[in-house]
Motif scaffolding. Structure first.
Motif, PDB file in Angstrom:
ATOM      1  N   HIS A 111      11.886 -14.604  -8.075  1.00 29.31           N
ATOM      2  CA  HIS A 111      12.332 -13.387  -7.433  1.00 29.31           C
ATOM      3  C   HIS A 111      11.167 -12.245  -7.487  1.00 29.31           C
ATOM      4  N   LEU A 112      10.482 -12.245  -8.393  1.00 28.08           N
ATOM      5  CA  LEU A 112       9.291 -11.385  -8.389  1.00 28.08           C
ATOM      6  C   LEU A 112       8.272 -11.868  -7.569  1.00 28.08           C
ATOM      7  N   ALA A 113       8.263 -13.023  -7.275  1.00 27.11           N
ATOM      8  CA  ALA A 113       7.153 -13.674  -6.385  1.00 27.11           C
ATOM      9  C   ALA A 113       7.472 -13.263  -4.878  1.00 27.11           C
ATOM     10  N   VAL A 114       8.871 -12.978  -4.711  1.00 28.59           N
ATOM     11  CA  VAL A 114       9.316 -12.706  -3.270  1.00 28.59           C
ATOM     12  C   VAL A 114       8.526 -11.228  -3.138  1.00 28.59           C
ATOM     13  N   ALA A 115       8.903 -10.369  -3.988  1.00 27.51           N
ATOM     14  CA  ALA A 115       8.568  -8.988  -4.015  1.00 27.51           C
ATOM     15  C   ALA A 115       6.999  -8.875  -4.032  1.00 27.51           C
ATOM     16  N   TYR A 133      20.211 -10.398  -8.687  1.00 26.40           N
ATOM     17  CA  TYR A 133      19.396 -11.522  -8.984  1.00 26.40           C
ATOM     18  C   TYR A 133      18.836 -11.351 -10.400  1.00 26.40           C
ATOM     19  N   PRO A 134      18.536 -12.681 -11.015  1.00 23.16           N
ATOM     20  CA  PRO A 134      18.077 -12.630 -12.035  1.00 23.16           C
ATOM     21  C   PRO A 134      16.402 -12.157 -12.140  1.00 23.16           C
ATOM     22  N   ILE A 135      15.898 -11.539 -13.154  1.00 19.46           N
ATOM     23  CA  ILE A 135      14.477 -11.039 -13.324  1.00 19.46           C
ATOM     24  C   ILE A 135      13.859 -12.178 -13.624  1.00 19.46           C
ATOM     25  N   ASP A 136      13.218 -13.113 -12.735  1.00 19.33           N
ATOM     26  CA  ASP A 136      12.575 -14.051 -12.953  1.00 19.33           C
ATOM     27  C   ASP A 136      11.125 -14.253 -11.841  1.00 19.33           C
ATOM     28  N   THR A 169      10.957  -3.147   2.950  1.00 16.76           N
ATOM     29  CA  THR A 169      12.480  -3.390   3.097  1.00 16.76           C
ATOM     30  C   THR A 169      12.854  -4.406   2.067  1.00 16.76           C
ATOM     31  N   VAL A 170      12.107  -5.672   2.421  1.00 13.97           N
ATOM     32  CA  VAL A 170      12.225  -6.672   1.747  1.00 13.97           C
ATOM     33  C   VAL A 170      12.111  -6.613   0.021  1.00 13.97           C
ATOM     34  N   MET A 171      11.028  -6.037  -0.039  1.00 16.23           N
ATOM     35  CA  MET A 171      10.574  -5.602  -1.666  1.00 16.23           C
ATOM     36  C   MET A 171      11.654  -4.838  -2.214  1.00 16.23           C
ATOM     37  N   ARG A 172      12.154  -3.775  -1.460  1.00 15.81           N
ATOM     38  CA  ARG A 172      12.940  -2.791  -1.992  1.00 15.81           C
ATOM     39  C   ARG A 172      14.562  -3.444  -2.520  1.00 15.81           C
ATOM     40  N   GLY A 173      14.622  -4.311  -1.533  1.00 14.07           N
ATOM     41  CA  GLY A 173      16.082  -5.126  -1.536  1.00 14.07           C
ATOM     42  C   GLY A 173      16.073  -6.272  -2.874  1.00 14.07           C
ATOM     43  N   HIS A 174      14.864  -6.569  -2.914  1.00 13.51           N
ATOM     44  CA  HIS A 174      14.887  -7.645  -4.146  1.00 13.51           C
ATOM     45  C   HIS A 174      14.580  -6.875  -5.432  1.00 13.51           C
ATOM     46  N   LEU A 175      13.918  -5.797  -5.574  1.00  9.98           N
ATOM     47  CA  LEU A 175      13.836  -5.227  -6.818  1.00  9.98           C
ATOM     48  C   LEU A 175      15.197  -4.338  -6.925  1.00  9.98           C
ATOM     49  N   GLU A 176      15.914  -3.980  -5.983  1.00 11.76           N
ATOM     50  CA  GLU A 176      17.220  -3.263  -6.237  1.00 11.76           C
ATOM     51  C   GLU A 176      18.265  -4.448  -6.795  1.00 11.76           C
TER      52      GLU A 176
END
Length: 132
Positions: free
Chosen positions: A34-38, A28-31, A14-21
């Motif tokens: 934010h990629l590190a969270v996923a 969110y900027p693609i940086d 759910t966390v990955m999906r939320g950040h990617l979406e």
């Protein structure tokens, strides 16, 4: 237990999906941050899958042990119950009728096992009543 496992697996997904979406929608900027969270959630999920695989191996071993005990016919708990039923005067009334016995068990497998063994012992399936 399965609800706990489902929750443990669903949370990082759910966390990955939320950040990617959010990144795909421009929220969110693609940086790297934010990629590190996923990515961290992917690593966490990979660890959970490894733990689950290890638990499955342990459960398979336990199932094998239980099956060997059951097939071996040398089940200490069953032997004690059998002794109680057959050799304990308190288990029969004055006119030698078997008294009612209530057995509590947590596991359905144990209940099914006892139903099978008791039915074989008593010879009357209608004498066994189960509540589950």
């Amino acid at each position: 237990m399965s609800a706990d496992i489902a929750h443990e697996l669903r949370t990082p997904v759910t966390v990955m999906r939320g950040h990617l979406e959010a990144m795909m929608d421009g929220v969110y900027p693609i940086d790297t941050a934010h990629l590190a969270v996923a990515y961290d959630q992917v690593l966490h999920l990979a660890c959970l899958v490894e733990e689950l695989e290890a638990e499955i191996i342990i459960l398979r071993d336990l199932e094998g042990q239980a099956l060997r005990v059951r097939r071996g016919g040398n089940d200490r708990k069953w032997n004690e119950l059998l002794r109680l039923l057959q050799d304990t005067p308190e288990m029969q009334s004055a006119d030698h009728v078997q008294r009612k016995l209530v057995i509590f068990t947590e596991h359905r497998d144990t209940l099914n096992y006892l139903i099978e063994r008791l039915t074989t012992l008593i010879g009357r399936p209608e004498a066994i009543v189960t509540i589950h």
